[in-house]
Design a protein around this motif. Structure first.
Motif, short mmCIF file in Angstrom:
data_model
loop_
_atom_site.label_atom_id
_atom_site.label_comp_id
_atom_site.label_asym_id
_atom_site.label_seq_id
_atom_site.Cartn_x
_atom_site.Cartn_y
_atom_site.Cartn_z
N ASP A 49 47.43 -26.64 10.90
CA ASP A 49 48.26 -27.81 10.63
C ASP A 49 49.39 -27.48 9.66
O ASP A 49 50.53 -27.94 9.84
N GLN A 50 49.08 -26.71 8.63
CA GLN A 50 50.12 -26.31 7.67
C GLN A 50 51.17 -25.43 8.34
O GLN A 50 52.36 -25.57 8.07
N LEU A 51 50.73 -24.54 9.22
CA LEU A 51 51.66 -23.64 9.89
C LEU A 51 52.59 -24.36 10.87
O LEU A 51 53.63 -23.84 11.26
N ALA A 52 52.20 -25.56 11.26
CA ALA A 52 53.04 -26.34 12.16
C ALA A 52 54.27 -26.89 11.45
O ALA A 52 55.29 -27.19 12.08
N SER A 53 54.20 -27.01 10.12
CA SER A 53 55.35 -27.45 9.33
C SER A 53 56.27 -26.25 9.10
O SER A 53 55.81 -25.15 8.83
N PRO A 54 57.59 -26.40 9.20
CA PRO A 54 58.50 -25.27 9.04
C PRO A 54 58.37 -24.61 7.67
O PRO A 54 58.22 -25.30 6.65
N SER A 55 58.43 -23.29 7.66
CA SER A 55 58.32 -22.51 6.42
C SER A 55 59.59 -21.71 6.17
O SER A 55 60.23 -21.22 7.10
N VAL A 56 59.91 -21.57 4.89
CA VAL A 56 61.01 -20.71 4.46
C VAL A 56 60.42 -19.64 3.55
O VAL A 56 59.54 -19.92 2.73
N PHE A 57 60.90 -18.40 3.69
CA PHE A 57 60.36 -17.29 2.93
C PHE A 57 61.14 -17.08 1.64
O PHE A 57 62.32 -16.73 1.67
N ALA A 58 60.47 -17.32 0.52
CA ALA A 58 61.09 -17.18 -0.79
C ALA A 58 60.68 -15.83 -1.37
O ALA A 58 59.94 -15.73 -2.35
#
Length: 200
Positions: A49-58
């Motif tokens: 479920d968390q991975l379904a939300s878009p991620s940005v790599f900081a």
């Protein structure tokens, strides 16, 4: 939206996300010793479920950022910019790219995926940046410059118009680049001189 990277660079990406009034769903980091980040819980094994939300790599290190991006199975965020950045409508920016406060990107430029345009950097017209490039704070990239994948251009460096810089090169802080730079070269000084080559 998720932020992958609970470090100093992550704090600036956090500010970018907040400047856009976007919701932060989760903070990810591979370091299990990091439990909290700006008061938020850090997740080490994201759920589906968390991975379904878009991620940005900081992640400031270009090679690590590429490694993480290539093995990441979740959704990737579109390019993000701080509200104080000045960005032409006539540019292209790839997914995962972040543009920090006060940066300028002018018309005709093309920015690849997962790039960092850091605080106060200037990217002039018709510049081409490949994936995973990092343009450090207060750097000036003048018109019609091409920079290859994974290259780091150090703080306060300047690149004259029309120069081509290869992939995975390293341009030192304050360097002045007046001629083309080959792949994997480390360049320092004014005018810039190659001092060594990185291991491919």
């Amino acid at each position: 939206m998720n932020i992958y990277g609970a470090s100093g660079h992550g704090k600036v990406v956090y500010d970018i996300v907040k400047s856009r009034n976007l919701q932060i769903d989760a903070i990810f980091d591979d370091n299990v010793e990091i439990k909290k980040f700006l008061g938020l819980k850090v997740t080490h094994k994201p759920t589906e479920d968390q991975l379904a939300s878009p991620s940005v790599f900081a992640i400031g290190d270009n090679m690590i950022r590429k490694s993480v991006a290539r093995r990441f199975t979740g959704a990737i965020a579109e390019a993000l910019s701080h509200t104080s950045a000045i960005i032409s409508d006539n540019i292209k920016m790839g997914a995962g790219t972040v543009v920090m406060p006060g940066a300028i990107i002018n018309s005709g430029s093309s920015i690849g995926e997962h790039c960092i345009i850091n605080s106060g950097a200037v990217v002039e017209h018709d510049v081409q940046l490949e994936d995973f490039v990092h343009i450090a704070p207060n750097t000036v990239i003048t018109g019609n410059v091409n920079i290859g994948e994974g290259t780091q251009v150090g703080t306060g460096a300047s690149v004259i118009p029309g120069v081509k810089i290869g992939k995975w090169a390293s341009i030192g802080a304050g360097a002045v680049i007046i001629e083309d730079v080959p792949d994997f070269a480390v360049v320092v000084g004014n005018p810039g001189k190659i001092i060594k080559y990185l291991n491919e």
